[in-house]
Design a protein around this motif. Structure first.
Motif, PDB file in Angstrom:
ATOM      1  N   THR A  15       2.838   0.950   7.058  1.00 35.92           N
ATOM      2  CA  THR A  15       2.951   1.956   8.108  1.00 35.92           C
ATOM      3  C   THR A  15       1.894   3.025   7.872  1.00 35.92           C
ATOM      4  OG1 THR A  15       4.594   3.067   6.743  1.00 35.92           O
ATOM      5  CG2 THR A  15       5.425   1.611   8.456  1.00 35.92           C
ATOM      6  N   PHE A  61       4.338   7.086   5.096  1.00 32.71           N
ATOM      7  CA  PHE A  61       5.317   6.429   4.224  1.00 32.71           C
ATOM      8  C   PHE A  61       5.586   7.328   3.022  1.00 32.71           C
ATOM      9  CE2 PHE A  61       2.070   5.096   1.142  1.00 32.71           C
ATOM     10  CZ  PHE A  61       0.923   5.091   1.923  1.00 32.71           C
ATOM     11  N   GLU A 107       2.736  -6.996  -2.616  1.00 31.15           N
ATOM     12  CA  GLU A 107       2.978  -5.866  -3.532  1.00 31.15           C
ATOM     13  C   GLU A 107       3.933  -4.832  -2.938  1.00 31.15           C
ATOM     14  OE1 GLU A 107      -0.631  -3.527  -3.974  1.00 31.15           O
ATOM     15  OE2 GLU A 107       0.515  -1.830  -4.742  1.00 31.15           O
ATOM     16  N   SER A 115       3.428   3.429  -9.308  1.00 31.59           N
ATOM     17  CA  SER A 115       3.458   3.908  -7.930  1.00 31.59           C
ATOM     18  C   SER A 115       4.258   2.956  -7.062  1.00 31.59           C
ATOM     19  CB  SER A 115       2.020   4.011  -7.433  1.00 31.59           C
ATOM     20  OG  SER A 115       2.015   4.353  -6.072  1.00 31.59           O
ATOM     21  N   MET A 116       5.451   3.411  -6.682  1.00 31.76           N
ATOM     22  CA  MET A 116       6.353   2.563  -5.903  1.00 31.76           C
ATOM     23  C   MET A 116       6.406   3.058  -4.457  1.00 31.76           C
ATOM     24  SD  MET A 116      10.447   2.016  -6.510  1.00 31.76           S
ATOM     25  CE  MET A 116      11.133   3.342  -5.500  1.00 31.76           C
TER      26      MET A 116
HETATM   27  P1  ATP Z   1      -1.997  -2.465  -0.060  1.00 30.66           P
HETATM   28  O1  ATP Z   1      -2.960  -3.291  -0.860  1.00 30.66           O
HETATM   29  O2  ATP Z   1      -0.780  -3.217   0.399  1.00 30.66           O
HETATM   30  O3  ATP Z   1      -2.649  -1.661   1.016  1.00 30.66           O
HETATM   31  P2  ATP Z   1      -2.323  -0.506  -2.077  1.00 30.66           P
HETATM   32  O4  ATP Z   1      -2.747  -1.343  -3.236  1.00 30.66           O
HETATM   33  O5  ATP Z   1      -3.343   0.242  -1.310  1.00 30.66           O
HETATM   34  O6  ATP Z   1      -1.422  -1.379  -1.068  1.00 30.66           O
HETATM   35  P3  ATP Z   1      -1.319   1.609  -3.675  1.00 30.66           P
HETATM   36  O7  ATP Z   1      -2.427   2.510  -3.320  1.00 30.66           O
HETATM   37  O8  ATP Z   1      -1.274   1.004  -5.034  1.00 30.66           O
HETATM   38  O9  ATP Z   1      -1.193   0.472  -2.561  1.00 30.66           O
HETATM   39  O10 ATP Z   1       0.047   2.368  -3.360  1.00 30.66           O
HETATM   40  C1  ATP Z   1       1.208   2.188  -4.126  1.00 30.66           C
HETATM   41  C2  ATP Z   1       2.370   1.747  -3.266  1.00 30.66           C
HETATM   42  O11 ATP Z   1       2.479   2.535  -2.086  1.00 30.66           O
HETATM   43  C3  ATP Z   1       2.250   0.311  -2.761  1.00 30.66           C
HETATM   44  O12 ATP Z   1       2.697  -0.614  -3.724  1.00 30.66           O
HETATM   45  C4  ATP Z   1       3.152   0.337  -1.546  1.00 30.66           C
HETATM   46  O13 ATP Z   1       4.499   0.109  -1.909  1.00 30.66           O
HETATM   47  C5  ATP Z   1       3.012   1.741  -1.033  1.00 30.66           C
HETATM   48  N1  ATP Z   1       2.111   1.746   0.136  1.00 30.66           N
HETATM   49  C6  ATP Z   1       0.767   1.807   0.137  1.00 30.66           C
HETATM   50  N2  ATP Z   1       0.285   1.779   1.395  1.00 30.66           N
HETATM   51  C7  ATP Z   1       1.368   1.706   2.220  1.00 30.66           C
HETATM   52  C8  ATP Z   1       1.537   1.661   3.636  1.00 30.66           C
HETATM   53  N3  ATP Z   1       0.509   1.711   4.467  1.00 30.66           N
HETATM   54  N4  ATP Z   1       2.798   1.578   4.123  1.00 30.66           N
HETATM   55  C9  ATP Z   1       3.869   1.551   3.300  1.00 30.66           C
HETATM   56  N5  ATP Z   1       3.763   1.600   1.955  1.00 30.66           N
HETATM   57  C10 ATP Z   1       2.534   1.682   1.410  1.00 30.66           C
END
Ligand code: ATP
Length: 437
Positions: A191, A194, A263, A305-306
């Motif tokens: 989304t 979030f 993830e 980071s959850m």
């Molecule tokens: P993705 O590869 O799916 O875009 P990311 O590797 O960019 O995720 P991180 O930056 O590691 O994600 O962020 C940590 C956590 O935040 C993610 O594991 C996810 O649960 C949550 N998160 C990141 N982007 C979003 C999003 N656009 N909507 C909902 N949750 C998110």
């Protein structure tokens, strides 16, 4: 299994878990609102995280930093320059996509199916921009934070000195983050607004790899303890091209969603990248002075980071069951009672002989003991059970004819359907015991 997502979206709406944002205006792209049950589920999830990360540890402090931060923060963190995704546009239907999606890589538009019609990729920054103050000029340009971590780094010394923490120690917070995702979707999975539950653990350089392993293990165990099916959980190690600019090592915790392994939590060894960059950009020292040896150093950071919303989707997908009970289909959300929005529902079997009044008293006693309970006197008992099964309520308490004779009630277990009869004044204690373990 893919239609499990449709079933979850529809159950979430029907039972008041999750609604589309601004639905009466046709909805806002990929933003969702949590209804009465969803708000409770989310609070419970965040509270369990906070309890295990902050309250149950002496070496982690909580923080609640602001969404709006000095714009230089995002230059120092590398987000202004590098928080980008490659974007292409289909010249036929004009829809935009991330260039690294498998369909786009095979040169076919996921929407209209046209082949070889994409524009050259251009880099698109995912940070939302806004303005502070009444004049929309460059001087007042701000960003909505794309991660909560930076609020922790800029407060590293404030927290360390006021809480008198010694390294190793961590800072945790749960807050909103915003990303202008090019292709959001899969309900609350991706989304544009979030919540993240993040913890930054500061360690002495050299101790980082050991702490990384410790946190990987601890975070996986936490999800398993929450009741998530272990066979649907796995680690994914980032390959060198997947690693973020700040990371030395990174593992994702993935869940087998109806749309594949994805993830929902990341564990990152961010080295001293962020603190060193903030030192450089702010001109302020962000060093730790070891009280024993007097040695000064910029700590390394292990981050967990959850995504709160993604974990909530894990809980919903993992709990959803369709079963046949006594020749009838039922849908049940077998949520861990600790996260279930309602812990109990109280039903007077009939509306006479003072039963509704006794039932109300049981309901109020639960409420007074801070056990969320729902009072329902309408419809057949079967219908009442079905409603609570879909809501994920672990225990339904029925007040029937026998209650007036011997002051007992029945408690039905959502998952096993077993019924026990206990005295009315033991109901609160019975539930408290089960919610504690
Ligand atoms: P993705 O590869 O799916 O875009 P990311 O590797 O960019 O995720 P991180 O930056 O590691 O994600 O962020 C940590 C956590 O935040 C993610 O594991 C996810 O649960 C949550 N998160 C990141 N982007 C979003 C999003 N656009 N909507 C909902 N949750 C998110």
């Amino acid at each position: 299994m893919a239609d499990l997502m449709d079933k979850l979206v529809s159950l979430a709406k029907r039972r008041g878990y999750i609604f589309q944002s601004s639905e009466i205006y046709g909805g806002t792209g990929s933003v969702w609102d949590y209804g009465p049950l969803g708000a409770e589920l989310k609070r419970n999830l965040k509270e369990l995280w906070w309890r295990s990360m902050v309250h149950q540890r002496d070496d982690i402090e909580g923080l609640d930093s602001a969404i709006l931060m000095h714009p230089r923060v995002w230059e120092a963190s590398g987000h202004v320059e590098g928080f980008t995704d490659p974007l292409v546009e289909c010249t036929k239907c004009h829809r935009r996509f991330r260039a690294d999606m498998p369909e786009v890589e095979s040169d076919q538009c996921p929407t209209c199916g046209t082949k070889d019609a994409f524009t050259e990729p251009r880099m698109f920054n995912l940070m939302f921009k806004t303005f502070m103050g009444p004049v929309e000029d460059d001087a007042s340009l701000l960003y909505l934070r794309p991660e909560t971590a930076q609020g922790i780094y800029v407060n590293f010394l404030n927290v360390q000195t006021t809480a008198r923490q010694r390294i190793p120690f961590g800072i945790a917070q749960i807050c909103k983050a915003f990303r202008n995702e090019i292709t959001p979707g899969n309900f609350i999975f991706r989304t544009r607004e979030f919540e993240q539950a993040e913890m930054q653990f500061f360690v002495e350089p050299g101790d980082d790899e050991e702490w990384f392993d410790t946190w990987m293990d601890a975070r996986m165990r936490w999800h398993v303890a929450l009741g998530v099916d272990r066979d649907k959980l796995r680690f994914h190690e980032h390959t060198p091209d997947e690693l973020a600019h700040y990371a030395k090592q990174a593992y994702d915790i993935e869940y087998l969603f109806p749309f594949g392994w994805k993830e929902f939590e990341g564990i990152h060894n961010r080295t001293d990248f962020d603190l060193a960059r903030h030192q450089e950009f702010s001109g302020k020292r962000l060093e730790y002075i070891d009280p024993g040896s007097g040695e000064r150093y910029v700590p390394y950071v292990i981050e967990t980071s959850m995504g709160v919303d993604r974990t909530l989707l894990v809980l919903l997908a993992d709990a959803y069951r369709e079963e046949e009970v006594a020749g009838e289909e039922r849908v049940v959300l077998a949520l861990n009672p600790k996260v279930a929005p309602l812990k109990a529902a109280v039903f007077p079997l009939v509306k006479k002989d003072g039963l509704p009044e006794v039932a109300r008293k049981v309901h109020e006693a639960l409420r007074d003991a801070a056990i969320p309970s729902f009072f329902d006197a309408s419809g057949s008992i079967g219908r009442r059970y079905r409603r609570q099964d879909e809501a994920g309520t672990p225990w339904c308490i029925t007040i029937d004819g026998q209650t007036n004779d011997d002051a007992t009630v029945t408690i039905r277990d959502r998952d096993t359907l077993e019924q026990v009869r206990i005295s009315t004044d033991r109901v609160v204690g019975w539930l408290e015991e089960r919610l504690r373990t």
